[in-house]
Motif scaffolding. Structure first.
Motif, PDB file in Angstrom:
ATOM      1  N   PRO A   1       7.446  -2.169 -10.924  1.00  0.00           N
ATOM      2  CA  PRO A   1       7.439  -1.616 -12.293  1.00  0.00           C
ATOM      3  C   PRO A   1       7.942  -2.633 -13.312  1.00  0.00           C
ATOM      4  N   ASN A   2       8.932  -3.445 -12.949  1.00  0.00           N
ATOM      5  CA  ASN A   2       9.500  -4.398 -13.904  1.00  0.00           C
ATOM      6  C   ASN A   2       8.589  -5.587 -14.138  1.00  0.00           C
ATOM      7  N   LEU A   3       7.906  -6.043 -13.094  1.00  0.00           N
ATOM      8  CA  LEU A   3       6.967  -7.152 -13.292  1.00  0.00           C
ATOM      9  C   LEU A   3       5.863  -6.744 -14.273  1.00  0.00           C
TER      10      LEU A   3
ATOM     11  N   MET B   1      -0.624   3.865 -11.908  1.00  0.00           N
ATOM     12  CA  MET B   1       0.161   4.271 -10.745  1.00  0.00           C
ATOM     13  C   MET B   1       1.325   5.138 -11.180  1.00  0.00           C
ATOM     14  N   SER B   2       1.617   6.146 -10.371  1.00  0.00           N
ATOM     15  CA  SER B   2       2.940   6.758 -10.397  1.00  0.00           C
ATOM     16  C   SER B   2       3.689   5.901  -9.372  1.00  0.00           C
TER      17      SER B   2
ATOM     18  N   VAL C   1      -0.472  -4.225 -15.394  1.00  0.00           N
ATOM     19  CA  VAL C   1      -0.698  -4.306 -13.952  1.00  0.00           C
ATOM     20  C   VAL C   1       0.671  -4.212 -13.278  1.00  0.00           C
ATOM     21  N   LYS C   2       0.840  -3.169 -12.487  1.00  0.00           N
ATOM     22  CA  LYS C   2       2.122  -3.002 -11.801  1.00  0.00           C
ATOM     23  C   LYS C   2       2.261  -4.121 -10.772  1.00  0.00           C
TER      24      LYS C   2
ATOM     25  N   ASP D   1      -0.206  -4.397  -3.559  1.00  0.00           N
ATOM     26  CA  ASP D   1       0.220  -3.094  -3.044  1.00  0.00           C
ATOM     27  C   ASP D   1       1.429  -2.603  -3.843  1.00  0.00           C
ATOM     28  N   SER D   2       1.169  -2.197  -5.076  1.00  0.00           N
ATOM     29  CA  SER D   2       2.300  -1.827  -5.948  1.00  0.00           C
ATOM     30  C   SER D   2       2.961  -0.539  -5.481  1.00  0.00           C
ATOM     31  N   PHE D   3       2.256   0.238  -4.692  1.00  0.00           N
ATOM     32  CA  PHE D   3       2.796   1.468  -4.110  1.00  0.00           C
ATOM     33  C   PHE D   3       4.019   1.094  -3.265  1.00  0.00           C
ATOM     34  N   LYS D   4       3.792   0.153  -2.348  1.00  0.00           N
ATOM     35  CA  LYS D   4       4.869  -0.286  -1.461  1.00  0.00           C
ATOM     36  C   LYS D   4       5.985  -0.995  -2.234  1.00  0.00           C
TER      37      LYS D   4
END
Ligand SMILES: Cc1ncc(C[n+]2csc(CCOP(=O)(O)OP(=O)(O)O)c2C)c(N)n1
Length: 631
Positions: free
Chosen positions: A44-46, A175-176, A279-280, A290-293
């Motif tokens: 989230p911060n990136l 994304m959530s 972009v997360k 894989d921003s989920f992970k």
């Protein structure tokens, strides 16, 4: 390095766009490096590096108020506001908080941890500003995930009505934690990708420039013309209909575009929404892929992106997920309901196995609860998997829709007890008090992962109303798992160790702590009876009454708020049955919020330790015995 020379947001103001871009790169390197050791919310911060830079460049914090929804994406803000040198302590005891924290900085004006509060907070701050006759800006940053939360939509409705000056930055990364869900998500997707919208918008803009600004009837007609065209064609129409001026979509990694759009938007009177597409995980390949992970991550190796995980017995969360699959194989009434936490709640394998029976409602704990009540009333077996802390959101729905209807909803309450580094907003320490007083509710907590499986079976077999099993965010004890799950008689406790010096009634992981205390006391010639108080409601009143007759000192130990906890329940039982003289001591979490640290440190801070229990047992001994047993 520009970053090293930065002392505060005022230093940004003199930088050029290329310098801001350079700084963005340096901040990304800094985050990837620091978080590889501490862990934290990397992706989230990136994603919000340029956005946060633009905010601090254009506005004047802390006079202008920045409100970060959830607050997990505030690391860049922390870097820019003088806290860079504290990142080694991130999420550690006494260290930098992983969320916005007012005590840390005058730039932190609103704390969160739970989602979807930012727009209400911004509304309150804008109103207060106007009441006080001040002129500062109020800027809320909300993600597309958080925008699915009901509170955010309640606030939007009111914001459009009030028309106060405020800026809502919608950070849309699709994304959530997991991929975002729902109609709002699809709507934003259409705005982002539909060339039609973009083209129409450009055409309209050039057309509108040609409409002359003249007075009288013609001007009104022109305005109406503008309006009707706008409503037909402009992207962001939903927000416009809500009464906000819509800007965007803008590329959240294009510094120049971002600054231009935000600058323009900040000149507009009334509420504006700037739709920023990000972009997360931006800039770090594994996190982008894989921003989920990588939403919240434990320490990792930077080059490979390999995540370093402690080995140990399975987490309760995973044992729950596996047990649910086993149960669902045999009972097709079972469906799993999650408010945006499929992975955190251990449901990923379930989703693979039974995609049609997995219901992710987005960040909507209240809706999930009421919907589950209705599912149950129509004969399904909904398993509402939710973190204890987020279930706080749905208290009324639990009372009004689930318990009052006596609906057969199964609650799988994860993260019950301390959660460690997420800290005070995330502990699951209030659900015992807010669940146990609701009529019809059954509330259980297992002492180990095998008992968790048996409790899941108990819950599925139970057809007399709502039933909840709560379990902690820790590894199991490593016990062997019985191949078959066996239901447990409702309202029965279990004596796991005999003793006659004192009795401890322990909940969940505190049973193990009590066993360790018993070992300490054994060396001193005292024997502690350990009761696994596995039903918090209903109580094992037969055992409680027998204990009262026996006259031993009693200690209740729970990793939850003392006020309203199991200890309170036991005292109520004795008071209500005319046995108010029974000596009972309570060990639990005191009446305060416990900050981020490891779970072990949090337990120590609250005396949830074998040593404290042993000392309490010694103190309760008749004077004669106590002299020889000091801890
Ligand atoms: C009420 C509540 N439910 C669930 C969560 C868990 N949670 C934390 S962040 C997050 C996703 C937020 O997504 P978004 O707002 O899009 O922010 P992003 O991380 O994508 O930047 C969720 C579900 C929460 N913090 N609060």
């Amino acid at each position: 390095m520009l970053l090293d020379k930065l002392n505060g947001p005022q230093d940004l103001k003199s930088l050029s766009v290329p310098e801001l871009e350079q700084l963005a790169g340096e901040i990304r390197d800094f985050l990837v490096n620091k978080l590889s050791v501490t862990g934290g919310h990397l992706a989230p911060n990136l994603g919000v590096v340029e956005l946060t830079l633009a905010m601090h460049y254009l506005f004047d914090s802390p006079k202008d108020k920045f409100i970060f929804d959830v607050g997990h994406q505030s690391y860049v803000h922390k870097i820019l506001t003088g806290r860079m040198d504290r990142f080694d302590t991130l999420r550690k005891q006494g260290g930098l908080c992983g969320f916005v924290k007012r005590a840390e900085s005058e730039h932190d004006v609103w704390e969160a941890g739970h989602s979807s509060t930012s727009l209400s907070a911004a509304m309150g701050m804008a109103m207060a500003r106007d009441y006080k006759g001040e002129t500062n800006k109020v800027v809320a940053v909300i993600g597309d995930g958080a925008l699915t939360g009901g509170m955010a939509l309640e606030a939007l409705n009111h914001i459009g009505h009030e028309k106060r000056n405020m800026i809502v930055v919608l950070n849309d990364n699709e994304m959530s934690i997991a991929p975002n869900v729902g109609a709002m998500h699809h709507y934003l997707g259409r705005i982002r990708t539909d060339r039609h919208y973009q083209k129409a918008k450009e055409d309209l803009q050039s057309l509108l420039q040609k409409v002359p600004a003249i007075g009288g009837k013609l001007a009104k007609t022109a305005e109406r013309f503008k309006d009707s065209l706008k409503y037909l064609l402009v992207s962001g129409i939903l927000f416009e209909q809500f009464g906000l001026h819509y800007f965007g979509p803008v590329d959240g990694h294009d510094m120049e575009q971002l600054l231009d759009t935000m600058q323009q938007a900040s000149q507009v009177q009334g509420p504006v929404l700037i739709h920023v597409v990000t972009v997360k995980g931006k800039g770090y390949k594994p996190a982008e892929a894989d921003s989920f992970k990588w939403h919240g991550i434990t320490p990792y190796k930077i080059e490979s992106g390999q995540v370093l995980k402690a080995v140990g017995p399975p987490m309760y969360t995973d044992v729950f997920g596996n047990a649910l699959i086993e149960l669902a194989e045999r009972d097709d009434r079972i469906v799993a309901v999650t408010p945006a936490m499929p992975a955190g709640s251990g449901l990923m394998k379930f989703a693979e196995r039974f995609p049609g029976r997995m219901i992710d409602v987005g960040i909507a704990e209240q809706h999930a609860a009421t919907m589950s009540a209705a599912l149950a009333m129509e004969g399904m077996k909904p398993v509402y998997a939710v973190y204890s802390t987020f279930l706080q959101r749905a208290y009324d729905q639990v009372v009004h829709d689930i318990c009052r209807h006596n609906a057969n909803v199964i609650f799988a309450i994860d993260r019950a007890g301390f959660v460690g580094p997420d800290g005070e907003t995330h502990h699951g320490v209030f659900d015992i008090p807010f669940m146990r007083h609701i009529p019809n509710m059954v509330l259980m907590m297992p002492k180990d992962e095998n008992e968790l499986r048996n409790m899941m079976k108990t819950a599925v077999d139970y057809n007399d109303g709502p039933i909840a099993v709560r379990y902690p965010r820790v590894n199991g004890t490593g016990v062997e798992l019985d191949p078959a799950m066996t239901p447990i008689p409702i309202g029965t406790w279990d004596i796991v160790r005999q003793g006659d010096s004192a009795v401890v009634m322990a909940v969940g992981p505190m049973v193990q702590v009590a066993e360790e205390a018993a070992e300490l006391l054994r060396r001193d010639g005292l024997s502690l009876r350990v009761v696994n108080a596995r039903f918090i409601k209903p109580l094992d009143t037969a055992m409680l009454d027998a204990l009262a007759d026996e006259g031993l000192p009693l200690i209740v130990m729970e990793e939850g708020a003392v006020q309203g906890g199991l200890g309170s329940a036991i005292l109520e039982h004795y008071a209500l049955t005319g046995r108010s003289g029974v000596p009972v001591r309570l060990i639990g979490i005191p009446d305060e919020f416990i900050e981020h640290a490891t779970i072990k440190e949090q337990r120590i801070a609250c005396g949830l330790t074998p040593e404290r229990l042993a000392a309490e047992a010694v103190a309760l001994q008749p004077k004669r015995k106590r002299a020889t047993n000091q801890h």
